[in-house]
Design an enzyme around this catalytic site. Structure first.
Site, PDB file in Angstrom:
ATOM      1  N   TYR A 141      44.997  50.395  34.589  1.00 48.33           N
ATOM      2  CA  TYR A 141      43.581  50.322  34.993  1.00 48.33           C
ATOM      3  C   TYR A 141      43.360  51.180  36.257  1.00 48.33           C
ATOM      4  CZ  TYR A 141      39.509  48.319  37.325  1.00 48.33           C
ATOM      5  OH  TYR A 141      38.334  48.157  37.994  1.00 48.33           O
ATOM      6  N   LYS A 166      37.288  38.973  32.682  1.00 45.91           N
ATOM      7  CA  LYS A 166      37.216  39.467  31.309  1.00 45.91           C
ATOM      8  C   LYS A 166      37.204  38.299  30.311  1.00 45.91           C
ATOM      9  CE  LYS A 166      37.307  43.510  33.265  1.00 45.91           C
ATOM     10  NZ  LYS A 166      37.708  43.390  34.642  1.00 45.91           N
ATOM     11  N   ASP A 201      50.236  42.604  33.578  1.00 41.73           N
ATOM     12  CA  ASP A 201      48.791  42.365  33.564  1.00 41.73           C
ATOM     13  C   ASP A 201      48.408  42.045  32.115  1.00 41.73           C
ATOM     14  OD1 ASP A 201      46.010  42.596  33.444  1.00 41.73           O
ATOM     15  OD2 ASP A 201      45.945  44.052  35.081  1.00 41.73           O
ATOM     16  N   ARG A 255      39.919  27.531  51.637  1.00 49.43           N
ATOM     17  CA  ARG A 255      40.676  28.752  51.353  1.00 49.43           C
ATOM     18  C   ARG A 255      42.089  28.393  50.896  1.00 49.43           C
ATOM     19  NH1 ARG A 255      43.297  30.836  55.297  1.00 49.43           N
ATOM     20  NH2 ARG A 255      41.634  30.669  56.847  1.00 49.43           N
TER      21      ARG A 255
HETATM   22  N1  PLP Z   1      43.366  44.596  35.204  1.00 48.83           N
HETATM   23  C1  PLP Z   1      42.720  45.162  34.167  1.00 48.83           C
HETATM   24  C2  PLP Z   1      43.491  45.471  32.920  1.00 48.83           C
HETATM   25  C3  PLP Z   1      41.361  45.452  34.258  1.00 48.83           C
HETATM   26  O1  PLP Z   1      40.729  46.032  33.222  1.00 48.83           O
HETATM   27  C4  PLP Z   1      40.674  45.149  35.468  1.00 48.83           C
HETATM   28  C5  PLP Z   1      39.233  45.448  35.611  1.00 48.83           C
HETATM   29  O2  PLP Z   1      38.624  46.066  34.782  1.00 48.83           O
HETATM   30  C6  PLP Z   1      41.390  44.581  36.517  1.00 48.83           C
HETATM   31  C7  PLP Z   1      42.721  44.304  36.345  1.00 48.83           C
HETATM   32  C8  PLP Z   1      40.711  44.258  37.827  1.00 48.83           C
HETATM   33  O3  PLP Z   1      40.011  43.065  37.716  1.00 48.83           O
HETATM   34  P1  PLP Z   1      38.736  42.689  38.607  1.00 48.83           P
HETATM   35  O4  PLP Z   1      37.658  43.652  38.227  1.00 48.83           O
HETATM   36  O5  PLP Z   1      38.455  41.271  38.239  1.00 48.83           O
HETATM   37  O6  PLP Z   1      39.137  42.837  40.028  1.00 48.83           O
END
Ligand code: PLP
Length: 395
Positions: free
Chosen positions: A111, A208, A183, A59
């Site tokens: 998101y 992604k 992000d 971890r």
């Molecule tokens: N940030 C964005 C722009 C996203 O589109 C997503 C998920 O779709 C996330 C964060 C969250 O990521 P995760 O699904 O890997 O937890």
């Protein structure tokens, strides 16, 4: 397994295509194995009590993860990388830096999961959030308070593809004494590196484009600040949202081809966006690469290309939009994005269902909006598929 010199992500003289393949990774010193092994173990032998060889417990640290963290840091042009078990895990670690009574300024088009974490988890701990139109740096400045400790942005935004000027907003954040976190999931470091524009922390859903093959869930944070990295590392270990070695291996394999995949994603998305814009049954197309996009100039300045994501509104009913996303053959009806395969979805019913409908409406997120993650298939097959789905849905 890499040595400590990979803390800075390898040879920064190399271009991003080369670093994508090599940064953070060396052939195994003992066996010559080219690829970073999957270190599938939870614990490590100690030569004496407390006398270990850099790893004690997985971890806290794992050699496969170390290589991934160095690779990601190098791609973002940052000094320090931290990997998490999901993108939400990485976002959570940033919010962990806050204390109750703190205030955060963020976008009104983030998101849905980010919105849910902010409003349904951290609200309970007395952290306050203001959701503003971040394409307007003055609106961000107006929302800043004495207690504002973090400005959190996405660019391009999900799903309206709005582009936030990272340099302008990070300046506002810093003038107000707040950290600025971006992000960068939609753009990826191949197209946009927020640290170069003044951000303090970059966050990713590795699920992604960086993973790239819809086969792994992961997250990451990159920063240039040793102090921030240490604090984020504390929460990474203390909260424990850390990725397993197999997931890290998959993302490391994914980042090797990130530049070549992104080139095709961008080329295909540009072709489809231009075609959709002229389609008689389409009302609006949201793609930062179009001249008609309201922040096209900011995108052209801040990004090396415009990405593989686009959204559009059908000139029709909500039912017709639902029929469209249900009638594609090459595009798959699914949440998520950034894999080699093209996906299609209706955010109001799927990825953004967690955002209350009145807030969706206020942010301009129409129930009939369709979001597309354009894959790397042949663009003519994609165009033909969308054309037949639009035709079927609206006739
Ligand atoms: N940030 C964005 C722009 C996203 O589109 C997503 C998920 O779709 C996330 C964060 C969250 O990521 P995760 O699904 O890997 O937890």
């Amino acid at each position: 397994m890499s040595d400590e010199s990979h803390e800075n992500g390898g040879d920064e003289d190399h271009r991003i295509e080369t670093r994508a393949v090599h940064a953070g990774q060396e052939p195994d010193a003992e066996t010559g194995a080219l690829m970073t092994p999957i270190y599938a173990n939870s614990t490590y032998v100690q030569d004496g009590p407390g006398d270990h060889r850099g790893y004690e417990y997985s971890r806290t640290g794992n050699p496969t993860r170390t290589d991934l963290e160095a690779n990601l840091a190098s791609l973002e042009g940052g000094e320090y990388g931290r990997a998490f078990s999901s993108g939400m895990g990485s976002i959570n670690a940033v919010v962990n830096l806050l204390e109750s009574g703190d205030h955060v300024v963020t976008g009104d088009d983030v998101y849905g999961g980010t919105h849910r974490l902010f409003t349904q988890v951290y609200d309970q701990y007395d952290v306050e959030f203001s959701f503003v139109d971040m394409t307007d740096a003055d609106a961000v400045a107006d929302a800043m308070r004495e207690e504002t400790e973090l400005v959190w942005m996405e660019t391009p935004t999900n799903p309206l593809m709005q582009v936030v000027d990272v340099a302008a907003v990070s300046q506002v954040a810093h003038e107000g004494g707040a950290l600025c976190a971006v992000d960068n999931t939609f753009a990826t470091p191949y197209l946009q590196r927020p640290l170069e524009h003044g951000a303090d922390i970059v966050s990713h859903s590795l699920t992604k484009y960086l993973g790239g093959h819809s086969d792994v869930v992961g997250g990451a944070l990159v920063t240039d600040s040793e102090d921030l990295d240490e604090r984020l590392g504390f929460y990474q270990n203390a909260v424990g949202a850390t990725p397993g070695p197999f997931g890290c291996f998959l993302v490391l394999r994914g980042t090797k081809t990130l530049p070549v995949r992104m080139d095709r994603h961008c080329e295909n998305a540009r072709t489809l966006a231009t075609w959709l814009e002229d389609h008689p049954k389409v009302d609006a197309v949201y793609y930062p690469g179009l001249d008609s996009h309201p922040q096209h100039d900011v995108a052209a300045r801040q990004m090396d290309d415009f990405g593989g994501m686009l959204s559009f509104e059908l000139d029709g009913t909500l039912e017709e939009a639902s029929a469209l996303v249900s009638n594609t053959e090459v595009f798959t009806l699914a949440e998520s994005l950034g894999g080699v395969e093209s996906l299609i979805e209706q955010p109001a019913a799927m990825t953004h269902a967690a955002v209350p409908s009145e807030e969706r409406e206020a942010a301009g997120l129409d129930d009939g909006l369709i979001r597309v993650s354009v894959g790397v298939e042949h663009v003519e097959d994609l165009r033909t598929d969308l054309a037949q789905a639009i035709e079927t849905a609206t006739n």
